[in-house]
Design a protein around this motif. Structure first.
Motif, PDB file in Angstrom:
ATOM      1  N   GLU A 154       0.849  -1.192   0.000  1.00 53.39           N
ATOM      2  CA  GLU A 154       0.000   0.000   0.000  1.00 53.39           C
ATOM      3  C   GLU A 154       0.885   1.243   0.000  1.00 53.39           C
ATOM      4  O   GLU A 154       2.026   1.209   0.471  1.00 53.39           O
ATOM      5  N   THR A 155       0.344   2.319  -0.542  1.00 51.45           N
ATOM      6  CA  THR A 155       1.078   3.583  -0.622  1.00 51.45           C
ATOM      7  C   THR A 155       0.639   4.497   0.513  1.00 51.45           C
ATOM      8  O   THR A 155      -0.556   4.688   0.744  1.00 51.45           O
ATOM      9  N   ARG A 156       1.616   5.045   1.215  1.00 50.23           N
ATOM     10  CA  ARG A 156       1.347   5.955   2.324  1.00 50.23           C
ATOM     11  C   ARG A 156       2.206   7.201   2.173  1.00 50.23           C
ATOM     12  O   ARG A 156       3.303   7.149   1.628  1.00 50.23           O
ATOM     13  N   GLN A 157       1.716   8.301   2.700  1.00 47.75           N
ATOM     14  CA  GLN A 157       2.556   9.483   2.765  1.00 47.75           C
ATOM     15  C   GLN A 157       3.421   9.380   4.012  1.00 47.75           C
ATOM     16  O   GLN A 157       2.933   9.084   5.106  1.00 47.75           O
ATOM     17  N   THR A 158       4.705   9.611   3.840  1.00 53.23           N
ATOM     18  CA  THR A 158       5.629   9.434   4.952  1.00 53.23           C
ATOM     19  C   THR A 158       6.739  10.470   4.877  1.00 53.23           C
ATOM     20  O   THR A 158       6.934  11.140   3.859  1.00 53.23           O
ATOM     21  N   LYS A 159       7.493  10.573   5.950  1.00 51.36           N
ATOM     22  CA  LYS A 159       8.672  11.428   5.955  1.00 51.36           C
ATOM     23  C   LYS A 159       9.724  10.828   5.035  1.00 51.36           C
ATOM     24  O   LYS A 159       9.934   9.617   5.024  1.00 51.36           O
ATOM     25  N   VAL A 160      10.378  11.669   4.258  1.00 48.36           N
ATOM     26  CA  VAL A 160      11.472  11.241   3.397  1.00 48.36           C
ATOM     27  C   VAL A 160      12.601  12.264   3.523  1.00 48.36           C
ATOM     28  O   VAL A 160      12.424  13.356   4.071  1.00 48.36           O
ATOM     29  N   TYR A 161      13.757  11.890   3.013  1.00 48.41           N
ATOM     30  CA  TYR A 161      14.853  12.835   2.834  1.00 48.41           C
ATOM     31  C   TYR A 161      15.075  13.010   1.336  1.00 48.41           C
ATOM     32  O   TYR A 161      15.268  12.038   0.610  1.00 48.41           O
ATOM     33  N   GLU A 162      15.028  14.236   0.870  1.00 49.50           N
ATOM     34  CA  GLU A 162      15.381  14.548  -0.507  1.00 49.50           C
ATOM     35  C   GLU A 162      16.864  14.870  -0.554  1.00 49.50           C
ATOM     36  O   GLU A 162      17.347  15.725   0.193  1.00 49.50           O
ATOM     37  N   LEU A 163      17.593  14.166  -1.415  1.00 54.97           N
ATOM     38  CA  LEU A 163      19.013  14.447  -1.596  1.00 54.97           C
ATOM     39  C   LEU A 163      19.138  15.552  -2.635  1.00 54.97           C
ATOM     40  O   LEU A 163      18.745  15.380  -3.796  1.00 54.97           O
ATOM     41  N   VAL A 164      19.667  16.712  -2.211  1.00 56.41           N
ATOM     42  CA  VAL A 164      19.770  17.876  -3.086  1.00 56.41           C
ATOM     43  C   VAL A 164      21.200  18.409  -3.054  1.00 56.41           C
ATOM     44  O   VAL A 164      21.993  18.081  -2.171  1.00 56.41           O
ATOM     45  N   LEU A 165      21.522  19.238  -4.041  1.00 59.43           N
ATOM     46  CA  LEU A 165      22.828  19.907  -4.060  1.00 59.43           C
ATOM     47  C   LEU A 165      22.875  20.967  -2.976  1.00 59.43           C
ATOM     48  O   LEU A 165      21.940  21.749  -2.808  1.00 59.43           O
ATOM     49  N   ASP A 166      23.966  21.006  -2.243  1.00 59.46           N
ATOM     50  CA  ASP A 166      24.183  22.049  -1.253  1.00 59.46           C
ATOM     51  C   ASP A 166      24.762  23.279  -1.955  1.00 59.46           C
ATOM     52  O   ASP A 166      25.224  23.198  -3.103  1.00 59.46           O
ATOM     53  N   LYS A 167      24.732  24.411  -1.281  1.00 57.11           N
ATOM     54  CA  LYS A 167      25.347  25.600  -1.867  1.00 57.11           C
ATOM     55  C   LYS A 167      26.846  25.329  -2.074  1.00 57.11           C
ATOM     56  O   LYS A 167      27.501  24.733  -1.241  1.00 57.11           O
ATOM     57  N   GLY A 168      27.364  25.760  -3.198  1.00 58.63           N
ATOM     58  CA  GLY A 168      28.758  25.471  -3.531  1.00 58.63           C
ATOM     59  C   GLY A 168      28.905  24.315  -4.496  1.00 58.63           C
ATOM     60  O   GLY A 168      29.943  24.158  -5.124  1.00 58.63           O
ATOM     61  N   GLY A 169      27.864  23.464  -4.611  1.00 58.38           N
ATOM     62  CA  GLY A 169      27.881  22.408  -5.615  1.00 58.38           C
ATOM     63  C   GLY A 169      28.598  21.144  -5.189  1.00 58.38           C
ATOM     64  O   GLY A 169      29.120  21.018  -4.073  1.00 58.38           O
ATOM     65  N   LEU A 170      28.626  20.188  -6.098  1.00 58.16           N
ATOM     66  CA  LEU A 170      29.152  18.850  -5.836  1.00 58.16           C
ATOM     67  C   LEU A 170      30.657  18.871  -5.592  1.00 58.16           C
ATOM     68  O   LEU A 170      31.401  19.587  -6.270  1.00 58.16           O
ATOM     69  N   LYS A 171      31.084  18.048  -4.633  1.00 59.11           N
ATOM     70  CA  LYS A 171      32.505  17.884  -4.338  1.00 59.11           C
ATOM     71  C   LYS A 171      32.904  16.443  -4.658  1.00 59.11           C
ATOM     72  O   LYS A 171      32.234  15.513  -4.232  1.00 59.11           O
ATOM     73  N   THR A 172      33.997  16.260  -5.400  1.00 60.15           N
ATOM     74  CA  THR A 172      34.416  14.915  -5.776  1.00 60.15           C
ATOM     75  C   THR A 172      35.800  14.543  -5.255  1.00 60.15           C
ATOM     76  O   THR A 172      36.256  13.436  -5.469  1.00 60.15           O
ATOM     77  N   ALA A 173      36.487  15.451  -4.600  1.00 60.78           N
ATOM     78  CA  ALA A 173      37.790  15.122  -4.015  1.00 60.78           C
ATOM     79  C   ALA A 173      37.583  14.595  -2.606  1.00 60.78           C
ATOM     80  O   ALA A 173      36.748  15.082  -1.854  1.00 60.78           O
ATOM     81  N   GLY A 174      38.331  13.562  -2.237  1.00 62.79           N
ATOM     82  CA  GLY A 174      38.202  13.023  -0.895  1.00 62.79           C
ATOM     83  C   GLY A 174      38.699  11.594  -0.827  1.00 62.79           C
ATOM     84  O   GLY A 174      39.394  11.112  -1.722  1.00 62.79           O
TER      85      GLY A 174
END
Length: 237
Positions: A123-143
């Protein structure tokens, strides 16, 4: 959001991704023969294995088997009695002919319905979720640390029901990024005194922006849940 995850659950979750790539043609596939037995302990030897002729489980709770059989995450399982997460089972089953992983999981669903008298519905329910979004400054790939090539791979990690990736609520990709990247996230584990286990402690709300330039944004959305209508302790093999 800081979470602690026993390392033994990571071993279990990692082992549960075993696959086989051969093909099967039955319309209602079942294992050729199967035994289901309760076990008293699992320790670090919890695993699920699939090869061309055999499906085997060592010391896995029924709840974890259902997650695999129905291809869902832990937070999508609703109505499970406590024993489904507590009691451990060993399963040894033979596969009569070639089968891909999807068909083996259908065999597992049939086995759970037969031996545990499992009845479910989605069944489908409305629930809390986390949306993964870009933070200010953009994507970081070094690490350094764990790495992924794409955002969907990272989202699958964050949607793990157990292990260091689990954040407790569904994670939905809202980044708009579809390319390949070198995404690296450093995650540390504090070892227990026995040296054989430990606890992962990760603050994703802080570490994703700092290390990857990504952010978990609380929201509400429709999400699919698997509801347990009926289940019993397993019948004799």
């Amino acid at each position: 959001m800081k979470i602690g995850i026993p390392a033994a659950f990571l071993l279990c979750a990692t082992a549960l991704v075993a696959q086989t790539n051969v093909v099967h043609t039955d319309t209602d596939p079942k294992f050729d023969a199967a035994s289901v037995k309760p076990v008293t302990s699992g320790g670090i030897d919890q695993r699920l294995e699939i090869d061309a002729s055999r499906f085997s489980v060592r010391a896995i709770p029924l709840a974890n088997l259902i997650l695999q059989a129905f291809d869902i995450n832990q937070y999508q399982l609703s109505g499970a009695p406590a024993w489904m997460n507590r009691n451990l089972y060993a399963i040894n089953a033979s596969i009569a002919g070639p089968a891909d992983r999807a068909q083996v999981m259908e065999m597992l669903r049939n086995l759970l319905m037969e031996r545990f008298h499992l009845k479910t519905h989605f069944e489908t329910r409305q629930t809390k979720v986390y949306e993964l979004v870009l933070d200010k400054g953009g994507l970081k790939t070094a690490g350094e640390g764990l790495n992924w090539r794409t955002i969907p791979e990272l989202v699958r990690f964050l949607n793990m029901g157990t292990g260091p990736g689990a954040v407790g609520w569904p994670v939905i990709d809202r980044t708009g990024l579809s390319g390949e990247y070198d995404l690296r996230l450093k995650i540390e584990m504090k070892a227990d005194p026995d040296g054989r286990s430990g606890t992962w402690s990760v603050d994703y709300l802080a570490e994703l922006p700092r290390q990857l330039g990504l952010r978990l944004q609380p929201a509400r959305d429709d999400y699919r849940f698997l509801v347990i209508d009926h289940v019993e302790e397993p019948t004799a093999e």
